[in-house]
Design a protein around this motif. Structure first.
Motif, mmCIF file in Angstrom:
data_model
loop_
_atom_site.group_PDB
_atom_site.id
_atom_site.type_symbol
_atom_site.label_atom_id
_atom_site.label_comp_id
_atom_site.label_asym_id
_atom_site.label_seq_id
_atom_site.Cartn_x
_atom_site.Cartn_y
_atom_site.Cartn_z
ATOM 1 N N PRO A 24 -17.832 -12.115 8.136
ATOM 2 C CA PRO A 24 -16.827 -11.538 9.052
ATOM 3 C C PRO A 24 -15.423 -12.087 8.788
ATOM 4 C CG PRO A 24 -18.801 -12.170 10.255
ATOM 5 C CD PRO A 24 -18.969 -12.710 8.870
ATOM 6 N N GLY A 25 -14.491 -11.171 8.622
ATOM 7 C CA GLY A 25 -13.096 -11.539 8.466
ATOM 8 C C GLY A 25 -12.670 -11.919 7.063
ATOM 9 N N LEU A 26 -13.617 -12.125 6.150
ATOM 10 C CA LEU A 26 -13.230 -12.607 4.819
ATOM 11 C C LEU A 26 -12.494 -11.536 4.021
ATOM 12 C CD1 LEU A 26 -13.103 -14.760 2.681
ATOM 13 C CD2 LEU A 26 -15.446 -14.143 1.982
ATOM 14 N N MET A 27 -12.979 -10.298 4.036
ATOM 15 C CA MET A 27 -12.289 -9.250 3.279
ATOM 16 C C MET A 27 -10.872 -9.062 3.791
ATOM 17 S SD MET A 27 -12.077 -7.122 0.837
ATOM 18 C CE MET A 27 -13.731 -6.904 0.173
ATOM 19 N N GLU A 28 -10.691 -9.101 5.101
ATOM 20 C CA GLU A 28 -9.348 -8.970 5.661
ATOM 21 C C GLU A 28 -8.458 -10.121 5.201
ATOM 22 O OE1 GLU A 28 -12.182 -6.665 8.030
ATOM 23 O OE2 GLU A 28 -12.153 -8.743 7.337
ATOM 24 N N ALA A 29 -9.010 -11.335 5.152
ATOM 25 C CA ALA A 29 -8.237 -12.498 4.706
ATOM 26 C C ALA A 29 -7.882 -12.383 3.231
ATOM 27 C CB ALA A 29 -9.031 -13.774 4.959
ATOM 28 N N ILE A 30 -8.807 -11.857 2.433
ATOM 29 C CA ILE A 30 -8.534 -11.653 1.006
ATOM 30 C C ILE A 30 -7.421 -10.638 0.825
ATOM 31 C CG2 ILE A 30 -9.484 -10.624 -1.100
ATOM 32 C CD1 ILE A 30 -12.190 -11.924 -0.314
ATOM 33 N N ARG A 31 -7.556 -9.503 1.449
ATOM 34 C CA ARG A 31 -6.571 -8.437 1.258
ATOM 35 C C ARG A 31 -5.193 -8.853 1.773
ATOM 36 N NH1 ARG A 31 -8.986 -3.157 0.365
ATOM 37 N NH2 ARG A 31 -7.577 -2.067 1.792
ATOM 38 N N ASP A 32 -5.165 -9.706 2.778
ATOM 39 C CA ASP A 32 -3.887 -10.167 3.315
ATOM 40 C C ASP A 32 -3.129 -11.043 2.328
ATOM 41 O OD1 ASP A 32 -2.017 -10.420 5.601
ATOM 42 O OD2 ASP A 32 -2.605 -12.536 5.528
ATOM 43 N N ARG A 33 -3.813 -11.577 1.332
ATOM 44 C CA ARG A 33 -3.162 -12.432 0.343
ATOM 45 C C ARG A 33 -2.549 -11.655 -0.809
ATOM 46 N NH1 ARG A 33 -6.078 -15.695 3.263
ATOM 47 N NH2 ARG A 33 -5.694 -17.959 3.219
ATOM 48 N N PHE A 34 -2.759 -10.350 -0.839
ATOM 49 C CA PHE A 34 -2.246 -9.523 -1.924
ATOM 50 C C PHE A 34 -1.189 -8.552 -1.406
ATOM 51 C CE2 PHE A 34 -6.252 -11.022 -3.548
ATOM 52 C CZ PHE A 34 -6.001 -11.224 -4.898
ATOM 53 N N ALA A 35 -0.254 -8.221 -2.272
ATOM 54 C CA ALA A 35 0.802 -7.265 -1.932
ATOM 55 C C ALA A 35 0.370 -5.841 -2.272
ATOM 56 C CB ALA A 35 2.083 -7.614 -2.696
ATOM 57 N N HIS A 36 0.816 -4.893 -1.480
ATOM 58 C CA HIS A 36 0.626 -3.467 -1.752
ATOM 59 C C HIS A 36 -0.853 -3.089 -1.880
ATOM 60 C CE1 HIS A 36 4.890 -3.654 -2.262
ATOM 61 N NE2 HIS A 36 4.835 -4.313 -3.395
ATOM 62 N N VAL A 37 -1.676 -3.647 -1.028
ATOM 63 C CA VAL A 37 -3.111 -3.360 -1.096
ATOM 64 C C VAL A 37 -3.403 -1.909 -0.750
ATOM 65 C CG1 VAL A 37 -5.377 -3.947 -0.141
ATOM 66 C CG2 VAL A 37 -3.699 -5.755 -0.565
ATOM 67 N N GLU A 38 -2.772 -1.405 0.295
ATOM 68 C CA GLU A 38 -3.094 -0.070 0.785
ATOM 69 C C GLU A 38 -1.992 0.948 0.541
ATOM 70 O OE1 GLU A 38 -4.030 -0.578 4.887
ATOM 71 O OE2 GLU A 38 -5.962 -1.533 4.492
ATOM 72 N N THR A 39 -0.814 0.488 0.174
ATOM 73 C CA THR A 39 0.328 1.397 0.056
ATOM 74 C C THR A 39 1.134 1.096 -1.194
ATOM 75 O OG1 THR A 39 0.486 1.534 2.469
ATOM 76 C CG2 THR A 39 2.400 2.265 1.202
ATOM 77 N N CYS A 40 1.412 2.132 -1.983
ATOM 78 C CA CYS A 40 2.312 2.007 -3.123
ATOM 79 C C CYS A 40 3.751 1.998 -2.606
ATOM 80 C CB CYS A 40 2.110 3.173 -4.086
ATOM 81 S SG CYS A 40 3.347 3.278 -5.403
ATOM 82 N N PRO A 41 4.594 1.071 -3.070
ATOM 83 C CA PRO A 41 5.972 1.033 -2.564
ATOM 84 C C PRO A 41 6.795 2.255 -2.940
ATOM 85 C CG PRO A 41 5.695 -0.492 -4.396
ATOM 86 C CD PRO A 41 4.323 -0.002 -4.034
ATOM 87 N N PHE A 42 6.293 3.072 -3.871
ATOM 88 C CA PHE A 42 7.018 4.266 -4.307
ATOM 89 C C PHE A 42 6.354 5.562 -3.856
ATOM 90 C CE2 PHE A 42 7.496 0.913 -7.528
ATOM 91 C CZ PHE A 42 8.869 0.704 -7.452
ATOM 92 N N ASP A 43 5.030 5.498 -3.631
ATOM 93 C CA ASP A 43 4.264 6.734 -3.454
ATOM 94 C C ASP A 43 3.510 6.806 -2.137
ATOM 95 O OD1 ASP A 43 3.596 9.208 -4.526
ATOM 96 O OD2 ASP A 43 1.673 8.479 -5.300
ATOM 97 N N GLY A 44 3.604 5.779 -1.323
ATOM 98 C CA GLY A 44 2.944 5.818 -0.031
ATOM 99 C C GLY A 44 1.498 5.355 -0.073
ATOM 100 N N PRO A 45 0.716 5.665 0.972
ATOM 101 C CA PRO A 45 -0.666 5.188 1.080
ATOM 102 C C PRO A 45 -1.520 5.625 -0.109
ATOM 103 C CG PRO A 45 0.081 6.089 3.165
ATOM 104 C CD PRO A 45 1.132 6.432 2.157
ATOM 105 N N ARG A 46 -2.340 4.707 -0.588
ATOM 106 C CA ARG A 46 -3.260 5.014 -1.677
ATOM 107 C C ARG A 46 -4.304 3.910 -1.796
ATOM 108 N NH1 ARG A 46 -2.157 0.555 -2.963
ATOM 109 N NH2 ARG A 46 -0.710 -0.231 -4.548
ATOM 110 N N ILE A 47 -5.429 4.237 -2.434
ATOM 111 C CA ILE A 47 -6.452 3.248 -2.781
ATOM 112 C C ILE A 47 -6.236 2.871 -4.236
ATOM 113 C CG2 ILE A 47 -8.921 2.891 -3.140
ATOM 114 C CD1 ILE A 47 -9.394 4.765 -0.744
ATOM 115 N N PHE A 48 -6.182 1.592 -4.519
ATOM 116 C CA PHE A 48 -5.836 1.125 -5.858
ATOM 117 C C PHE A 48 -7.094 0.898 -6.687
ATOM 118 C CE2 PHE A 48 -4.190 -1.903 -9.041
ATOM 119 C CZ PHE A 48 -3.072 -1.199 -9.460
ATOM 120 N N PHE A 49 -7.397 1.859 -7.544
ATOM 121 C CA PHE A 49 -8.513 1.764 -8.475
ATOM 122 C C PHE A 49 -7.994 1.792 -9.915
ATOM 123 C CE2 PHE A 49 -11.790 3.681 -5.328
ATOM 124 C CZ PHE A 49 -12.101 2.413 -4.862
ATOM 125 N N GLU A 50 -6.891 1.067 -10.145
ATOM 126 C CA GLU A 50 -6.308 0.977 -11.485
ATOM 127 C C GLU A 50 -6.170 -0.485 -11.888
ATOM 128 O OE1 GLU A 50 -5.228 1.439 -14.759
ATOM 129 O OE2 GLU A 50 -3.128 1.485 -14.155
#
Length: 418
Positions: A6-32
């Motif tokens: 519980p809570g670990l995935m949220e803590a992991i994702r909080d340590r990374f930038a632009h996890v859910e949103t591209c700064p140029f293109d808006g919301p996206r899932i990053f599979f690149e």
């Protein structure tokens, strides 16, 4: 393991930038992720700080001493991450440049004659360097053939070409196109038996973010990492060279330290940002284990990453919840087959009736960032034997979730239905 806590995935994702949103293109899932992983927020902060420091290394002032301390700390962290207690760690221009330098030094420092041995699975970074310096030194460049069906190269393929005449050998640890891992320890051990004086160079660029690295166990002479693929930034590469490779003649400043691999003043911020990466692995290992030593925490983090990404691959290939997987979708062809074991975060595919470019655009329209790979100087070694002009590469990392995979499968079902 990661999503079970519980809570670990949220803590992991909080340590990374632009996890859910591209700064140029808006919301996206990053599979690149195979094209470059998400950046740690700490890396961004450290980069900005070190870019602003005006002082240089080797001076008698507090600022200079601070920079030198960051470099020393970075080197120690590199050794810990790579498990490389001996030899030299260094920073270069890029992972590709590091591979070229390691291979050049090995080719020129090896005993005369003989052959140079690699494989058809390799990225052009190592394969091109081997071809170049085989030509310069007048040696044949032999290539162990990878298996199109499995997407990897086996020990047996190397054994078929192994003789005492091998002077330099290269091994790619994970293919950036098929995503399949290679048993580098077994291949390196076999090379040592047949050609004990051969220099062995490992391309760990695609592997580094996905799992365990243990240079001390491989018995190799060189290892290369591209930090932008392991949560850091562009602009530098990390290399390790054994003592005997370091002893070979190489480009150096006249009168400089004999063991030095670096030319000119390197960016202290590169070392500092790699320390951020290692600190993240240390933190993650502490979340998933009770390990007391830093190296043990890094190994625990790698195991957790491997376990989580295997679950993501299982879901992507064989389905999750009510969603069927890629292996069950009509018209979908998977490069390297539908196997999960040995696959490190990458699935490359084609879809009948839809070009790869169209599929990339379709997935983008449904919030998925993926990438096209073409039969060119980067990926032709994999795609050309299969008769494919291109494919779509989908690549995950441990901060991706099963829910994101389910959304990807839903978007693929729409593409299949078209």
């Amino acid at each position: 393991m990661i999503e079970d806590r519980p809570g670990l995935m949220e803590a992991i994702r909080d340590r990374f930038a632009h996890v859910e949103t591209c700064p140029f293109d808006g919301p996206r899932i990053f599979f690149e992720n195979a094209g470059g992983a998400l950046r740690l927020k700490s890396v961004i902060e450290t980069s900005a700080a070190y870019a602003g420091y005006p002082d240089n290394q080797g001076r008698d002032n507090p600022a200079s001493r601070t920079l030198m301390a960051a470099i020393d700390r970075g080197r120690a962290d590199m050794r810990r991450f790579l498990n490389a207690p001996g030899g030299q760690v260094f920073v270069g221009e890029s992972g590709t440049e590091v591979l070229f330098r390691l291979i050049r030094t090995a080719a020129l420092g090896a005993a005369p004659g003989g052959v140079m041995l690699g494989s058809t699975l390799e990225h052009p970074a190592s394969r091109s360097a081997m071809a170049r310096w085989a030509e310069v030194t007048g040696r044949p460049h032999l290539l162990a053939a990878h298996d199109d069906a499995t997407g990897t190269v086996s020990l047996d393929a190397y054994l078929a070409l192994l003789t005492p005449e091998v002077r330099v050998a290269t091994i790619v640890q994970t293919s950036p196109v098929t995503g399949m891992a290679v048993d580098v320890a077994a291949i390196a051990a076999a090379i040592r038996v047949k050609a004990p004086q051969a220099f062995i160079i490992i391309d760990g660029i695609q592997h580094a973010s996905h799992g365990h690295i243990d240079c001390a166990a491989y018995g190799a002479d060189g290892y290369a990492v591209s930090p932008y693929k392991v949560f850091s930034r562009h602009g530098y590469g990390v290399g390790w060279a054994s003592d005997r490779l370091t002893d070979c003649t190489k480009e150096q400043i006249v009168g400089g330290p004999a063991a030095a691999w670096e030319l000119g003043t390197r960016d202290a911020g590169a070392y500092a940002t790699f320390s951020d990466v290692v600190a993240y692995f240390d933190w993650l290992g502490g979340q998933v284990s009770d390990a007391g030593e830093p190296r043990a925490r890094i190994e625990a983090a790698a195991a957790a990453i491997h376990d989580h990404e295997a679950r993501l691959m299982q879901a992507m290939l064989n389905g999750t919840g009510n969603a069927r997987g890629l292996a069950e979708m009509p018209g979908v062809t998977l490069i390297g087959g539908p196997v999960v074991e040995g696959r490190e975060g990458v699935v490359s595919l084609t879809l009948d009736g839809m070009s790869s470019a169209e599929l990339v655009r379709h997935l983008a329209d449904h919030g998925m960032r993926v990438h096209i790979r073409k039969d060119d100087h980067y990926c032709g070694n994999i795609l050309h034997p299969l008769g494919l002009a291109d494919c779509v590469r989908v690549s995950v990392c441990h901060y991706n979730t099963t829910a994101e995979v389910a959304r990807f499968l839903a978007a693929m079902e729409l593409a299949v239905s078209r």
